[in-house]
Design an enzyme around this catalytic site. Sequence first.
Site, PDB file in Angstrom:
ATOM      1  N   LYS A 174       0.858  -1.192   0.000  1.00  0.00           N
ATOM      2  CA  LYS A 174       0.000   0.000   0.000  1.00  0.00           C
ATOM      3  C   LYS A 174       0.892   1.239   0.000  1.00  0.00           C
ATOM      4  O   LYS A 174       1.929   1.253   0.684  1.00  0.00           O
ATOM      5  CB  LYS A 174      -0.875  -0.059   1.248  1.00  0.00           C
ATOM      6  N   SER A 178      -9.584   1.443   3.095  1.00  0.00           N
ATOM      7  CA  SER A 178      -8.760   2.234   2.212  1.00  0.00           C
ATOM      8  C   SER A 178      -7.720   1.416   1.426  1.00  0.00           C
ATOM      9  O   SER A 178      -7.145   1.938   0.467  1.00  0.00           O
ATOM     10  CB  SER A 178      -8.043   3.319   3.017  1.00  0.00           C
ATOM     11  N   SER A 229      -9.598  -0.996   7.291  1.00  0.00           N
ATOM     12  CA  SER A 229      -9.084  -0.790   5.929  1.00  0.00           C
ATOM     13  C   SER A 229      -8.352  -1.960   5.303  1.00  0.00           C
ATOM     14  O   SER A 229      -8.028  -1.906   4.121  1.00  0.00           O
ATOM     15  CB  SER A 229      -8.166   0.426   5.895  1.00  0.00           C
TER      16      SER A 229
HETATM   17  N1  GLN Z   1     -12.878   3.714   6.712  1.00  0.00           N
HETATM   18  C1  GLN Z   1     -12.306   4.079   7.972  1.00  0.00           C
HETATM   19  C2  GLN Z   1     -11.924   5.542   7.940  1.00  0.00           C
HETATM   20  O1  GLN Z   1     -12.136   6.170   6.937  1.00  0.00           O
HETATM   21  C3  GLN Z   1     -11.131   3.212   8.273  1.00  0.00           C
HETATM   22  C4  GLN Z   1      -9.927   3.589   7.502  1.00  0.00           C
HETATM   23  C5  GLN Z   1      -8.738   2.740   7.822  1.00  0.00           C
HETATM   24  O2  GLN Z   1      -8.843   1.699   8.455  1.00  0.00           O
HETATM   25  N2  GLN Z   1      -7.586   3.247   7.446  1.00  0.00           N
HETATM   26  O3  GLN Z   1     -11.440   6.079   8.901  1.00  0.00           O
END
Ligand code: GLN
Length: 489
Positions: free
Chosen positions: A79, A154, A178
Amino acid sequence: MTLHELTIAEAGERLRAGEVSSSDLLEAALDRASLTEAQLHAYLTIDREGARETARRADADLADGIDHGPLHGVPVALKDNMCTRGVETTASSQILAGYIPPYDATVTRKLKEAGAVIVGKTNLDEFAMGSSTENSAYGTSYNPWDIGRVPGGSSGGSAAAVAIGSAFAALGSDTGGSIRQPASLTGVVGLKPTYGTVSRYGLIAFASSLDQIGPLSRSVQDAAFMLEAIWGHDPLDATSYAGEYPQPSAALDDGVSGMKVGVVKELAGEGYEPAVETAVSAMVDKLSDAGAAVVEVSLPTFDIALSAYYLIAPAEASANLARFDGVRYGHRGEGATTETLMARTRAEGFGPEVTRRVLLGTYALSAGYYDAFYGQAQKVRSAIQEDFSRAYESVDVLVSPTSPTVAFEAGARMDDPLAMYLSDICTIPSNLAGHPAISIPIGLDEQNLPIGFQVMAPALGETVMFQVAAAVETLAGFAERPVLEELAS
Ligand code: GLN
């Protein structure tokens, strides 16, 4: 089976039998990327030459009898919020456009030491804030099962790459879900380890008390290989765990007979798609048939976990992102004074969701509101930890859907942040508690979209978590792979 569909375990067997080379595996992944990237946009950067060089070295090492273990010669993706020396790392933000780290994140270093071949850097929501990859400043990634839909987020790029075969496995980061949510939406395995077990050194920080790196892979066994390569104490991360680590690989074949499995009552009902609920309860029945003692467990604080998360995560983000001021890294706006330079840099460099989080977080931490917002949220966090502890007095693991819905259509939640935030309702409690949790694909809905099953365990409970996950994988027998229609025709 074509090379790009192999698990790491299968690829490793062929590699050691001399049937394929690491270069063959890499070319299979690169061919796959060439065929699919125009539609999926899983990668921000593909390091073809760097990867080819590493693959050649992996082959030469193997020929000399040097074997670095299960990941030796295996093409993997990272990532793009993990630093890679000499390879651009942007966290999908304009503010880091052109940033080439002078150092490797600990996970990057460890993957290299394990002999892995790093194919490239995958797309994400800007600074990992989002659940669809649509918040990337460099364009959305799409879901290989239906390119009109999102791959989740994400870590959506990592998930799409593993699902389509342009990487054999990938790393993601999980602050509120994410890794697990995109794994669920793309039909791959995704795991968030216990907080502190994988070093955050070189991970571009979002919310430091929640962020955890972990693998996405095509099998539970592969997730164990990846985890065992990247975790361990690291003096460069002040929150790194220094005690003894579990041995997940050892328990993969032990089954669930006699195991106590708790089904979380709060993670069902309104907002959950019927196909998800049906698949999850069918799996629960199978676990019970396989000898597990299944009980329903109530964790009432799960209903307020999401609210607490959306105060704590933005609060920490607002502090972490203060470093992006146009002085040291990436983009710099025009300004005659330091103040205008910083203000312009940030206004131009941050996208709308990141701006929203910084504003929310700054507000939640401001004098006069601190106790009412951040302080309250911290109390909820403690209450969630207590709820978990109580539950684990009577069960070994907790299970639930990973996501209340299957992959949604691109654009469907972009105008409704709350709907987007609800994607993480099942995954957030484990982040707030610092506990491990894994998503395993268990089937497809009537539209051919994958459904994920979540297994949660107490801190450092990876061994029992993997034991149950491996059983779920066997009981599900999920072997479908996405077929891109454009490629099939
Ligand atoms: N979707 C969640 C957020 O926007 C989790 C994101 C993540 O785990 N990086 O905060």
